[in-house]
Scaffold this active site. Structure first.
Site, PDB file in Angstrom:
ATOM      1  N   LYS A  24      42.695 -14.067  69.068  1.00  0.00           N
ATOM      2  CA  LYS A  24      42.865 -13.457  67.748  1.00  0.00           C
ATOM      3  C   LYS A  24      42.120 -14.250  66.686  1.00  0.00           C
ATOM      4  O   LYS A  24      41.479 -13.679  65.803  1.00  0.00           O
ATOM      5  CB  LYS A  24      44.362 -13.370  67.423  1.00  0.00           C
ATOM      6  CG  LYS A  24      44.683 -12.664  66.111  1.00  0.00           C
ATOM      7  CD  LYS A  24      46.147 -12.264  66.030  1.00  0.00           C
ATOM      8  CE  LYS A  24      47.063 -13.470  65.879  1.00  0.00           C
ATOM      9  NZ  LYS A  24      47.155 -13.921  64.470  1.00  0.00           N
ATOM     10  N   ARG A  29      37.576 -13.836  62.867  1.00  0.00           N
ATOM     11  CA  ARG A  29      36.406 -14.418  62.222  1.00  0.00           C
ATOM     12  C   ARG A  29      35.145 -13.614  62.565  1.00  0.00           C
ATOM     13  O   ARG A  29      34.312 -13.332  61.703  1.00  0.00           O
ATOM     14  CB  ARG A  29      36.236 -15.885  62.671  1.00  0.00           C
ATOM     15  CG  ARG A  29      37.254 -16.826  62.058  1.00  0.00           C
ATOM     16  CD  ARG A  29      37.376 -18.132  62.841  1.00  0.00           C
ATOM     17  NE  ARG A  29      38.208 -19.113  62.142  1.00  0.00           N
ATOM     18  CZ  ARG A  29      39.535 -19.083  62.114  1.00  0.00           C
ATOM     19  NH1 ARG A  29      40.181 -18.113  62.736  1.00  0.00           N
ATOM     20  NH2 ARG A  29      40.212 -20.016  61.458  1.00  0.00           N
ATOM     21  N   GLY A  93      48.665 -11.798  58.348  1.00  0.00           N
ATOM     22  CA  GLY A  93      48.363 -12.851  57.384  1.00  0.00           C
ATOM     23  C   GLY A  93      46.902 -13.247  57.352  1.00  0.00           C
ATOM     24  O   GLY A  93      46.318 -13.450  56.281  1.00  0.00           O
ATOM     25  N   ARG A 121      54.305 -14.449  51.014  1.00  0.00           N
ATOM     26  CA  ARG A 121      53.424 -15.505  51.498  1.00  0.00           C
ATOM     27  C   ARG A 121      52.353 -15.804  50.439  1.00  0.00           C
ATOM     28  O   ARG A 121      51.644 -14.907  49.987  1.00  0.00           O
ATOM     29  CB  ARG A 121      52.781 -15.097  52.829  1.00  0.00           C
ATOM     30  CG  ARG A 121      53.797 -14.861  53.922  1.00  0.00           C
ATOM     31  CD  ARG A 121      53.168 -14.448  55.230  1.00  0.00           C
ATOM     32  NE  ARG A 121      52.393 -15.533  55.838  1.00  0.00           N
ATOM     33  CZ  ARG A 121      51.773 -15.433  57.014  1.00  0.00           C
ATOM     34  NH1 ARG A 121      51.838 -14.303  57.701  1.00  0.00           N
ATOM     35  NH2 ARG A 121      51.097 -16.449  57.504  1.00  0.00           N
ATOM     36  N   GLN A 170      43.201 -21.195  56.701  1.00  0.00           N
ATOM     37  CA  GLN A 170      42.666 -19.845  56.534  1.00  0.00           C
ATOM     38  C   GLN A 170      42.086 -19.640  55.142  1.00  0.00           C
ATOM     39  O   GLN A 170      41.165 -18.837  54.964  1.00  0.00           O
ATOM     40  CB  GLN A 170      43.750 -18.806  56.822  1.00  0.00           C
ATOM     41  CG  GLN A 170      44.130 -18.737  58.291  1.00  0.00           C
ATOM     42  CD  GLN A 170      45.233 -17.730  58.566  1.00  0.00           C
ATOM     43  OE1 GLN A 170      45.613 -16.946  57.699  1.00  0.00           O
ATOM     44  NE2 GLN A 170      45.751 -17.753  59.782  1.00  0.00           N
ATOM     45  N   ASP A 312      50.198 -23.578  65.562  1.00  0.00           N
ATOM     46  CA  ASP A 312      50.675 -22.400  66.301  1.00  0.00           C
ATOM     47  C   ASP A 312      51.264 -22.758  67.663  1.00  0.00           C
ATOM     48  O   ASP A 312      51.879 -21.909  68.318  1.00  0.00           O
ATOM     49  CB  ASP A 312      49.537 -21.387  66.480  1.00  0.00           C
ATOM     50  CG  ASP A 312      49.281 -20.579  65.213  1.00  0.00           C
ATOM     51  OD1 ASP A 312      50.116 -20.640  64.290  1.00  0.00           O
ATOM     52  OD2 ASP A 312      48.242 -19.896  65.136  1.00  0.00           O
ATOM     53  N   LYS A 339      54.565 -19.202  57.336  1.00  0.00           N
ATOM     54  CA  LYS A 339      54.008 -18.291  58.337  1.00  0.00           C
ATOM     55  C   LYS A 339      54.752 -16.952  58.290  1.00  0.00           C
ATOM     56  O   LYS A 339      55.330 -16.598  57.271  1.00  0.00           O
ATOM     57  CB  LYS A 339      54.114 -18.928  59.727  1.00  0.00           C
ATOM     58  CG  LYS A 339      53.292 -20.209  59.885  1.00  0.00           C
ATOM     59  CD  LYS A 339      51.814 -19.910  59.981  1.00  0.00           C
ATOM     60  CE  LYS A 339      51.015 -21.154  60.336  1.00  0.00           C
ATOM     61  NZ  LYS A 339      49.567 -20.869  60.505  1.00  0.00           N
ATOM     62  N   LYS A 412      51.686  -8.127  67.721  1.00  0.00           N
ATOM     63  CA  LYS A 412      50.875  -8.767  66.689  1.00  0.00           C
ATOM     64  C   LYS A 412      49.738  -9.588  67.282  1.00  0.00           C
ATOM     65  O   LYS A 412      48.626  -9.611  66.750  1.00  0.00           O
ATOM     66  CB  LYS A 412      51.764  -9.652  65.807  1.00  0.00           C
ATOM     67  CG  LYS A 412      51.043 -10.342  64.664  1.00  0.00           C
ATOM     68  CD  LYS A 412      52.021 -11.126  63.822  1.00  0.00           C
ATOM     69  CE  LYS A 412      51.318 -11.906  62.715  1.00  0.00           C
ATOM     70  NZ  LYS A 412      50.712 -11.049  61.697  1.00  0.00           N
TER      71      LYS A 412
END
Length: 434
Positions: A24, A29, A93, A121, A170, A312, A339, A412
């Site tokens: 992901k 990206r 996100g 967020r 990010q 993560d 998160k 997700k």
């Protein structure tokens, strides 16, 4: 309607071959790079993760908007651009951060919104940086949070931006992805220590594959205005998804698992799971175009885990330590609180169900397993967080009846997770809940 599942596992061994979906992180990206390149860059092995499907749909025009809007190489003349276009990215996100930068440098008015959790967020750090560059962005509801209105008509005011290194990587990646399209380029000054450095390195490496050069001297990353090259970006299988198979191996008495497509020279920071899980007796051998996992008995020597560069993986490793009764110490968990949910609080709440405490002392977190008890049944709340569901799923190896709330949440990032579990001997029984 939420669908809970009951997980059970017969036997203490795990054997099989699991083909993981594309990364992901890499795919998101790559999709932005593809859109910014206006057709020069193609993406191969696109992830089937829901977040990526959402982002691909928006950037490839399925939401009536795409690369044509970016800095004026083309103008979208198919519809009235005076009417703001509403884009709802749901709980994605990464898409929110990347699209904020993507549309900030465009010529069209766009409203970016998402789920209720997404509206909680923070996005202010990135918005402030983009405003400094020359973007026109407003908040529709609460200052510093989505939804945001991106006004278009970008005119660059400066190439120098300073951003703190201890925020989500990010934000930094979002700025780096658009840097080559900026008329003046970008000089990004990182203040303090950089969190999740491997993710920034991944971004720069993928940009380099697409013909975008950079310099990184001490705390300054510079990218000049330049054109993308014609190329293809092949997305590697997802190391974050692989981490759950390492957890299954760690909690099994015996394990022989093969994960095709993974390499020892990955761009993904989460490939460090091979080193982390070596502490639990998991050997990783790269051959035959993938990685073989095997388990051998080994006392845990490492008691301190720094998750700063791989946040993560935190839930996965913490749950494994808790299940095995290891009083480990963790650092680098700061970003977990912003998160999909407050992952620190979620971990504390769910681990308490097996008598384990995750004690926060400043920026240090300690597991106290002194009162650990393994129940016959356990209900795991997932808090709309895919990683809570998948990090706790391996507990079915030691807990006979493990009920996971809202099983669909794994879509997700890893839609095939429950199906893949069945390939190695897990039983998945669905249970409907209103």
């Amino acid at each position: 309607m939420k669908h809970n599942i009951i997980l059970t596992k017969q036997g203490q061994s795990a054997r099989g071959t699991i083909q993981l979906t594309g990364s992901k992180s890499e795919c998101n990206r790559a999709l932005v790079i593809e859109a910014l390149s206006t057709g020069k860059v193609k993406v191969e092995n696109i992830s089937d993760a829901a977040d990526t499907v959402t982002l691909a749909g928006i950037l490839r025009g399925n939401e009536e908007i795409g690369a044509e809007s970016v800095i004026g190489e083309f103008q979208n003349t198919q519809r009235d651009t005076r009417t703001p276009h509403l884009i709802n990215i749901g709980p994605a996100g990464t898409a929110m951060r990347f699209l904020t930068a993507y549309y900030a440098i465009g010529n069209e008015e766009v409203v970016l919104t998402g789920s209720e959790r997404m509206k909680q967020r923070p996005i202010g750090v990135l918005v402030d940086a983009l405003r400094s560059l020359g973007a026109f962005i407003e908040y529709e509801e609460n200052e510093g949070y989505p939804p945001i209105i991106l006004k278009g008509n970008f005119q660059q005011q400066t190439r120098n931006i300073t951003i703190k290194g201890n925020i989500s990587s990010q934000y930094i990646t979002a700025l780096l992805l658009i840097a080559a399209k900026l008329p003046l380029g970008l000089e990004l000054h990182i203040e303090g220590e950089l969190t999740s450095r491997p993710y920034v390195e991944m971004t720069l490496a993928m940009l380099n594959q697409a013909g975008i050069g950079h310099t990184w001297t001490e705390n300054v990353i510079s990218i000049e205005h330049q054109n993308f090259a014609e190329t293809s970006l092949h997305v590697e299988p997802d190391w974050s998804a692989a981490s759950y198979w390492y957890a299954i191996a760690a909690l099994s008495d015996e394990a022989e698992l093969f994960l095709p497509g993974l390499t020892s020279y990955s761009l993904q920071g989460d490939s460090v799971i091979t080193e982390i899980m070596a502490n639990f007796g998991i050997t990783s051998v790269f051959k035959d175009g993938g990685v073989y996992l095997t388990k051998e008995p080994k006392p845990l020597a490492r008691k301190i885990f720094d998750m700063k560069e791989c946040p993560d993986l935190a839930q996965t490793v913490i749950v494994v330590c808790a299940a095995l009764g290891h009083n480990a110490t963790f650092t680098g968990l700061e970003t977990l609180k912003i998160k999909e949910t407050d992952r620190v609080l979620a971990l504390q709440t769910e681990l308490a169900k097996i008598g384990v405490k995750l004690i926060e002392k400043g920026q240090v977190y300690k597991l106290d397993c002194s009162e650990k008890q393994i129940p016959q049944r356990m209900f795991v709340s997932t808090y709309d967080d895919h990683r809570m569901a998948m990090a706790f799923a391996p507990l079915a190896i030691v807990i006979p009846g493990l009920e996971i709330e809202d099983a669909d949440v794994v879509e997700k990032s890893y839609p095939a997770f429950w199906t893949d579990l069945q390939k190695v001997g897990f039983t998945v029984q669905e249970k409907a809940e209103s």
